[in-house]
Scaffold this motif. Structure first.
Motif, PDB file in Angstrom:
ATOM      1  N   SER A   1       0.828  -1.197   0.000  1.00  0.00           N
ATOM      2  CA  SER A   1       0.000   0.000   0.000  1.00  0.00           C
ATOM      3  C   SER A   1       0.863   1.248   0.000  1.00  0.00           C
ATOM      4  CB  SER A   1      -0.891   0.024   1.244  1.00  0.00           C
ATOM      5  OG  SER A   1      -1.768  -1.056   1.237  1.00  0.00           O
ATOM      6  N   TYR A   2       0.384   2.267  -0.662  1.00  0.00           N
ATOM      7  CA  TYR A   2       1.051   3.562  -0.701  1.00  0.00           C
ATOM      8  C   TYR A   2       0.000   4.634  -0.478  1.00  0.00           C
ATOM      9  CZ  TYR A   2       4.643   0.765  -2.896  1.00  0.00           C
ATOM     10  OH  TYR A   2       5.582  -0.202  -3.149  1.00  0.00           O
ATOM     11  N   GLY A   3       0.422   5.733   0.114  1.00  0.00           N
ATOM     12  CA  GLY A   3      -0.494   6.834   0.334  1.00  0.00           C
ATOM     13  C   GLY A   3      -0.279   7.453   1.694  1.00  0.00           C
ATOM     14  N   SER A   4      -1.188   8.345   2.078  1.00  0.00           N
ATOM     15  CA  SER A   4      -1.054   9.047   3.350  1.00  0.00           C
ATOM     16  C   SER A   4      -2.034   8.486   4.366  1.00  0.00           C
ATOM     17  CB  SER A   4      -1.279  10.544   3.155  1.00  0.00           C
ATOM     18  OG  SER A   4      -2.572  10.780   2.663  1.00  0.00           O
ATOM     19  N   PHE A   5      -1.741   8.730   5.629  1.00  0.00           N
ATOM     20  CA  PHE A   5      -2.570   8.238   6.718  1.00  0.00           C
ATOM     21  C   PHE A   5      -2.391   9.139   7.921  1.00  0.00           C
ATOM     22  CE2 PHE A   5       1.583   6.550   7.473  1.00  0.00           C
ATOM     23  CZ  PHE A   5       1.741   6.693   8.844  1.00  0.00           C
ATOM     24  N   TYR A   6      -3.286   8.997   8.887  1.00  0.00           N
ATOM     25  CA  TYR A   6      -3.043   9.550  10.222  1.00  0.00           C
ATOM     26  C   TYR A   6      -3.752   8.685  11.247  1.00  0.00           C
ATOM     27  CZ  TYR A   6      -7.640  11.846  10.776  1.00  0.00           C
ATOM     28  OH  TYR A   6      -8.975  12.115  10.917  1.00  0.00           O
ATOM     29  N   ARG A   7      -3.205   8.683  12.447  1.00  0.00           N
ATOM     30  CA  ARG A   7      -3.823   8.022  13.598  1.00  0.00           C
ATOM     31  C   ARG A   7      -3.798   9.029  14.734  1.00  0.00           C
ATOM     32  NH1 ARG A   7      -4.074   2.145  14.054  1.00  0.00           N
ATOM     33  NH2 ARG A   7      -5.405   2.723  15.775  1.00  0.00           N
ATOM     34  N   SER A   8      -4.873   9.105  15.498  1.00  0.00           N
ATOM     35  CA  SER A   8      -4.965  10.036  16.620  1.00  0.00           C
ATOM     36  C   SER A   8      -5.277   9.273  17.898  1.00  0.00           C
ATOM     37  CB  SER A   8      -6.059  11.077  16.375  1.00  0.00           C
ATOM     38  OG  SER A   8      -5.739  11.878  15.268  1.00  0.00           O
ATOM     39  N   VAL A   9      -4.701   9.756  19.006  1.00  0.00           N
ATOM     40  CA  VAL A   9      -4.911   9.153  20.313  1.00  0.00           C
ATOM     41  C   VAL A   9      -5.265  10.270  21.287  1.00  0.00           C
ATOM     42  CG1 VAL A   9      -3.846   7.849  22.190  1.00  0.00           C
ATOM     43  CG2 VAL A   9      -3.217   7.360  19.823  1.00  0.00           C
ATOM     44  N   GLN A  10      -6.378  10.110  21.996  1.00  0.00           N
ATOM     45  CA  GLN A  10      -6.767  11.069  23.032  1.00  0.00           C
ATOM     46  C   GLN A  10      -5.910  10.813  24.263  1.00  0.00           C
ATOM     47  OE1 GLN A  10      -9.332  13.566  22.957  1.00  0.00           O
ATOM     48  NE2 GLN A  10      -8.300  14.174  24.827  1.00  0.00           N
ATOM     49  N   LEU A  11      -5.178  11.827  24.726  1.00  0.00           N
ATOM     50  CA  LEU A  11      -4.330  11.715  25.903  1.00  0.00           C
ATOM     51  C   LEU A  11      -5.039  12.333  27.108  1.00  0.00           C
ATOM     52  CD1 LEU A  11      -0.911  12.709  24.298  1.00  0.00           C
ATOM     53  CD2 LEU A  11      -1.735  10.418  24.837  1.00  0.00           C
ATOM     54  N   PRO A  12      -4.576  12.024  28.320  1.00  0.00           N
ATOM     55  CA  PRO A  12      -5.185  12.638  29.500  1.00  0.00           C
ATOM     56  C   PRO A  12      -5.003  14.151  29.473  1.00  0.00           C
ATOM     57  CG  PRO A  12      -3.605  10.925  30.128  1.00  0.00           C
ATOM     58  CD  PRO A  12      -3.506  11.102  28.659  1.00  0.00           C
ATOM     59  N   PRO A  13      -5.905  14.909  30.072  1.00  0.00           N
ATOM     60  CA  PRO A  13      -5.761  16.367  30.091  1.00  0.00           C
ATOM     61  C   PRO A  13      -4.503  16.784  30.843  1.00  0.00           C
ATOM     62  CG  PRO A  13      -7.888  15.677  31.003  1.00  0.00           C
ATOM     63  CD  PRO A  13      -7.115  14.455  30.723  1.00  0.00           C
ATOM     64  N   GLY A  14      -3.891  17.868  30.386  1.00  0.00           N
ATOM     65  CA  GLY A  14      -2.742  18.433  31.081  1.00  0.00           C
ATOM     66  C   GLY A  14      -1.401  17.872  30.676  1.00  0.00           C
ATOM     67  N   VAL A  15      -1.315  17.168  29.554  1.00  0.00           N
ATOM     68  CA  VAL A  15      -0.037  16.632  29.097  1.00  0.00           C
ATOM     69  C   VAL A  15       0.866  17.788  28.675  1.00  0.00           C
ATOM     70  CG1 VAL A  15       1.053  15.308  27.247  1.00  0.00           C
ATOM     71  CG2 VAL A  15      -0.947  14.399  28.399  1.00  0.00           C
ATOM     72  N   ASN A  16       2.121  17.731  29.098  1.00  0.00           N
ATOM     73  CA  ASN A  16       3.099  18.751  28.742  1.00  0.00           C
ATOM     74  C   ASN A  16       3.704  18.398  27.381  1.00  0.00           C
ATOM     75  OD1 ASN A  16       5.178  20.564  28.506  1.00  0.00           O
ATOM     76  ND2 ASN A  16       6.213  19.974  30.394  1.00  0.00           N
ATOM     77  N   ALA A  17       3.472  19.239  26.383  1.00  0.00           N
ATOM     78  CA  ALA A  17       3.964  18.975  25.029  1.00  0.00           C
ATOM     79  C   ALA A  17       5.489  18.886  24.984  1.00  0.00           C
ATOM     80  CB  ALA A  17       3.476  20.062  24.073  1.00  0.00           C
ATOM     81  N   ASP A  18       6.189  19.611  25.868  1.00  0.00           N
ATOM     82  CA  ASP A  18       7.651  19.581  25.869  1.00  0.00           C
ATOM     83  C   ASP A  18       8.201  18.253  26.378  1.00  0.00           C
ATOM     84  OD1 ASP A  18       7.687  22.173  24.899  1.00  0.00           O
ATOM     85  OD2 ASP A  18       7.707  23.050  26.915  1.00  0.00           O
ATOM     86  N   SER A  19       7.373  17.447  27.025  1.00  0.00           N
ATOM     87  CA  SER A  19       7.844  16.178  27.571  1.00  0.00           C
ATOM     88  C   SER A  19       7.728  15.023  26.574  1.00  0.00           C
ATOM     89  CB  SER A  19       7.054  15.823  28.831  1.00  0.00           C
ATOM     90  OG  SER A  19       5.733  15.439  28.494  1.00  0.00           O
ATOM     91  N   ILE A  20       7.157  15.271  25.407  1.00  0.00           N
ATOM     92  CA  ILE A  20       6.931  14.207  24.427  1.00  0.00           C
ATOM     93  C   ILE A  20       8.202  13.965  23.630  1.00  0.00           C
ATOM     94  CG2 ILE A  20       5.577  13.508  22.415  1.00  0.00           C
ATOM     95  CD1 ILE A  20       3.302  15.242  23.500  1.00  0.00           C
ATOM     96  N   LYS A  21       8.561  12.677  23.525  1.00  0.00           N
ATOM     97  CA  LYS A  21       9.733  12.278  22.743  1.00  0.00           C
ATOM     98  C   LYS A  21       9.289  11.244  21.716  1.00  0.00           C
ATOM     99  CE  LYS A  21      13.025  12.974  26.506  1.00  0.00           C
ATOM    100  NZ  LYS A  21      12.149  13.611  27.455  1.00  0.00           N
ATOM    101  N   ALA A  22       9.820  11.352  20.492  1.00  0.00           N
ATOM    102  CA  ALA A  22       9.477  10.411  19.429  1.00  0.00           C
ATOM    103  C   ALA A  22      10.749   9.971  18.720  1.00  0.00           C
ATOM    104  CB  ALA A  22       8.518  11.062  18.436  1.00  0.00           C
TER     105      ALA A  22
END
Length: 161
Positions: free
Chosen positions: A112-133
């Motif tokens: 398969s080829y093409g674009s996609f997205y997946r979304s996950v609802q996180l708990p409220p108050g997550v600090n965006a600066d703490s996310i590592k990928a």
């Protein structure tokens, strides 16, 4: 031994036969209620593809972090985006065909080829600066630090004037 307390007795009127639509509607509401209570507290997932390409994901929790792992075979770092908005983490990507070969006659084409997205609802108050990928060998690992739990506050009760 004390005598049992008298229990009031009421006469019930005979039940009116319900229509099958009422019964099925009631049954559907009860099933929805059971499933809603079962899935409450679990992260909600959302995905969209333009090509049938939807990566498989695992979501795990440790004492300090939420770990999201997604299989993205054939993708490189430049092909993947991870975003956070309103406590929703979204993984977007696009798998491009290497090159088109017009002189081949395919008997079977499963890639398969093409674009996609997946979304996950996180708990409220997550600090965006703490996310590592990180992406290694076609596996994306996203680590999100859990937000600090709200501490209960004792409120002093005063006498009214």
């Amino acid at each position: 031994m004390a005598a049992p307390l008298p229990v009031p007795v009421t006469q019930q009127k005979p039940a009116v036969a319900r229509s099958s639509a009422d019964f099925l509607g009631s049954l559907q509401r009860e099933i929805d209620r059971v499933f809603d209570s079962f899935t409450r507290g679990l992260p909600s997932l959302d995905f969209k593809t333009s090509s049938g390409l939807a990566p498989n994901m695992d979501i795990a929790e440790t004492d300090r972090d939420i770990e999201i792992t997604a299989e993205l075979p054939g993708l490189e770092q430049k092909d993947v985006q991870v975003n956070l908005a309103d406590d929703v983490l979204t993984i977007k990507g696009e798998k491009k065909a290497e090159k088109e070969e017009k002189d081949k006659n395919y008997f079977r084409m499963e890639r398969s080829y093409g674009s996609f997205y997946r979304s996950v609802q996180l708990p409220p108050g997550v600090n965006a600066d703490s996310i590592k990928a990180s992406l290694k060998n076609g596996v994306l690992k996203v680590t999100v630090a859990k937000p600090a739990a709200a501490q209960p506050k004792k409120i002093e009760v005063k006498a009214a004037a």
